[in-house]
Enzyme design. Structure first.
Site, PDB file in Angstrom:
ATOM      1  N   LYS A 244     -13.704 -42.219 -14.243  1.00  0.00           N
ATOM      2  CA  LYS A 244     -12.443 -41.937 -14.039  1.00  0.00           C
ATOM      3  C   LYS A 244     -11.979 -42.691 -12.588  1.00  0.00           C
ATOM      4  CE  LYS A 244     -11.562 -37.652 -12.791  1.00  0.00           C
ATOM      5  NZ  LYS A 244     -10.114 -38.089 -13.554  1.00  0.00           N
TER       6      LYS A 244
ATOM      7  N   GLU B 250     -10.500 -37.146  -6.313  1.00  0.00           N
ATOM      8  CA  GLU B 250     -10.914 -36.213  -7.711  1.00  0.00           C
ATOM      9  C   GLU B 250     -12.474 -36.019  -7.801  1.00  0.00           C
ATOM     10  OE1 GLU B 250      -7.802 -38.534 -11.094  1.00  0.00           O
ATOM     11  OE2 GLU B 250      -9.744 -39.402 -10.608  1.00  0.00           O
TER      12      GLU B 250
ATOM     13  N   THR C  74      -5.189 -35.869 -11.645  1.00  0.00           N
ATOM     14  CA  THR C  74      -4.113 -36.843 -11.559  1.00  0.00           C
ATOM     15  C   THR C  74      -4.135 -37.610 -12.745  1.00  0.00           C
ATOM     16  OG1 THR C  74      -4.386 -37.290  -9.092  1.00  0.00           O
ATOM     17  CG2 THR C  74      -3.718 -39.243 -10.353  1.00  0.00           C
TER      18      THR C  74
ATOM     19  N   ASP D  50      -8.559 -31.755 -15.001  1.00  0.00           N
ATOM     20  CA  ASP D  50      -8.182 -33.288 -14.674  1.00  0.00           C
ATOM     21  C   ASP D  50      -8.466 -34.197 -15.923  1.00  0.00           C
ATOM     22  OD1 ASP D  50      -7.782 -35.686 -13.340  1.00  0.00           O
ATOM     23  OD2 ASP D  50      -9.854 -35.466 -11.767  1.00  0.00           O
ATOM     24  N   GLY D  51      -7.963 -35.432 -15.982  1.00  0.00           N
ATOM     25  CA  GLY D  51      -8.018 -36.172 -17.231  1.00  0.00           C
ATOM     26  C   GLY D  51      -9.480 -37.105 -17.053  1.00  0.00           C
TER      27      GLY D  51
ATOM     28  N   ASP E 130     -10.875 -41.466 -18.114  1.00  0.00           N
ATOM     29  CA  ASP E 130     -10.413 -42.417 -18.741  1.00  0.00           C
ATOM     30  C   ASP E 130     -11.635 -42.738 -20.116  1.00  0.00           C
ATOM     31  OD1 ASP E 130      -8.583 -43.785 -17.184  1.00  0.00           O
ATOM     32  OD2 ASP E 130     -10.007 -43.588 -15.559  1.00  0.00           O
TER      33      ASP E 130
END
Ligand code: 5RP
Length: 229
Positions: A97, A106, A29, A84-85, A87
Site C-alpha cells: 500500500k 493507513e 485513501t 481501505d484500498g 496496490d
C-alpha cells in the site's frame, strides 16, 4: 463509468454492509476507498451514527463534506472496522500500500483496527508481492541515504517526485519507492526497511488484512484467510 470503476464501486458497496451503528471506523485513501466513503456518507444521511478516523487529508476533506463525524488517530485506542484500498494483495492477504502516499496513517489505523477490510478491482491480486514498488516514507533529510541503503541491499530505490520537486506526504515527509522484484519473503524485506535510519514507515502491510473484497464484472469475490488447524 468504465469497468475498473464499476469493480471498485461494487467492492465498496459490499464492504459497507459490514458497517454497524455506533462503530468507530477507519477510512482509507484512494480511488476505491473514495467509493466506500461516499456510501458511508449516504448511510450517515439516512441516520447511521459512526465516528471515523481518516487516513489522509483527501479522505478527511471528502468525509467532512459528507457530514461524517471525524476524530484523529491519536483520539482512539482501537477501531472497529477499516475499509481501505490496496496496490497489491496476495493469497496470504499481505499487501503493498501507499501508492497514494498515505501509508503512514493507513498503517497506524490498520494496526489498531479489529477488522481490516481491503477493497479493490481485479487487477490487485498477485501471486507474489513486488511488481508494484514498495512505498517507503522517509524523513526528508535522509532521502538519499535511504535510497543508497536500498540500492546496497540488492534493491533499487526510486525517489518519488512531483514535477521538479520531491513528493511530499501529508506529514511533509518524502517517499522512496523500493523495487526488490517479486518477493519470496516480504517479511525480511519489511524488517530490513524498518531498520534503516530515517524510514518512518514502509508500505508492506503484513498480517493486517482480514478480508479482501474484489469487484468483478458480475459481482464480487471475497478472499479470506483459511482457518488454521
Ligand atoms: C493510498 C493507498 C491506496 O489504498 C492504494 O494506492 C490503492 O489506491 P486505488 O484504490 O486508487 O487503486 O494505499 O496510500
Amino acid at each position: 463509468m468504465d469497468d475498473i470503476k464499476n469493480e471498485k464501486q461494487a467492492a465498496a458497496q459490499e464492504a459497507v454492509k459490514l458497517v454497524e451503528d455506533g462503530m468507530v471506523l477507519g477510512l482509507g485513501t484512494g480511488s476505491t476507498a473514495y467509493f466506500a466513503i461516499a456510501e458511508i456518507g449516504e448511510m450517515v444521511k439516512n441516520g447511521l451514527s459512526v465516528t471515523a478516523v481518516p487516513t489522509s487529508s483527501r479522505t478527511e476533506e471528502q468525509a467532512r463534506s459528507l457530514g461524517i463525524h471525524l476524530v484523529s488517530i491519536d483520539d482512539v485506542d482501537e477501531i472497529d472496522l477499516t475499509i481501505d484500498g490496496t496496490d497489491e494483495f496476495d493469497l496470504d492477504l499481505n499487501l503493498i500500500k501507499g501508492g497514494g502516499g498515505a501509508l503512514l496513517k493507513e498503517k497506524m489505523v490498520a494496526r489498531i483496527t479489529n477488522r481490516q477490510i481491503i477493497i479493490g478491482d481485479a487487477s490487485k491480486l498477485v501471486d507474489k508481492l513486488g511488481a508494484f514498488k514498495i512505498p517507503v516514507e522517509v524523513l526528508p533529510f535522509t532521502v538519499h541515504y535511504v535510497k543508497r541503503m536500498i540500492d546496497g541491499a540488492g534493491g533499487t530505490g526510486h525517489i518519488r517526485m512531483n514535477g521538479g520537486d520531491f513528493y511530499l506526504t501529508d506529514e511533509k515527509n518524502y517517499i522512496v519507492d523500493a523495487d526488490f522484484g517479486l518477493m519470496d519473503d516480504p517479511y525480511s524485506v519489511s524488517d530490513f526497511l524498518n531498520d534503516v535510519e530515517g524510514v518512518v514507515c514502509n508500505g508492506l502491510f503484513l498480517d493486517m488484512a482480514e478480508l479482501v473484497i474484489i469487484g468483478t464484472s458480475d459481482g464480487v469475490e471475497v478472499y479470506e484467510l483459511e482457518e488454521e488447524g
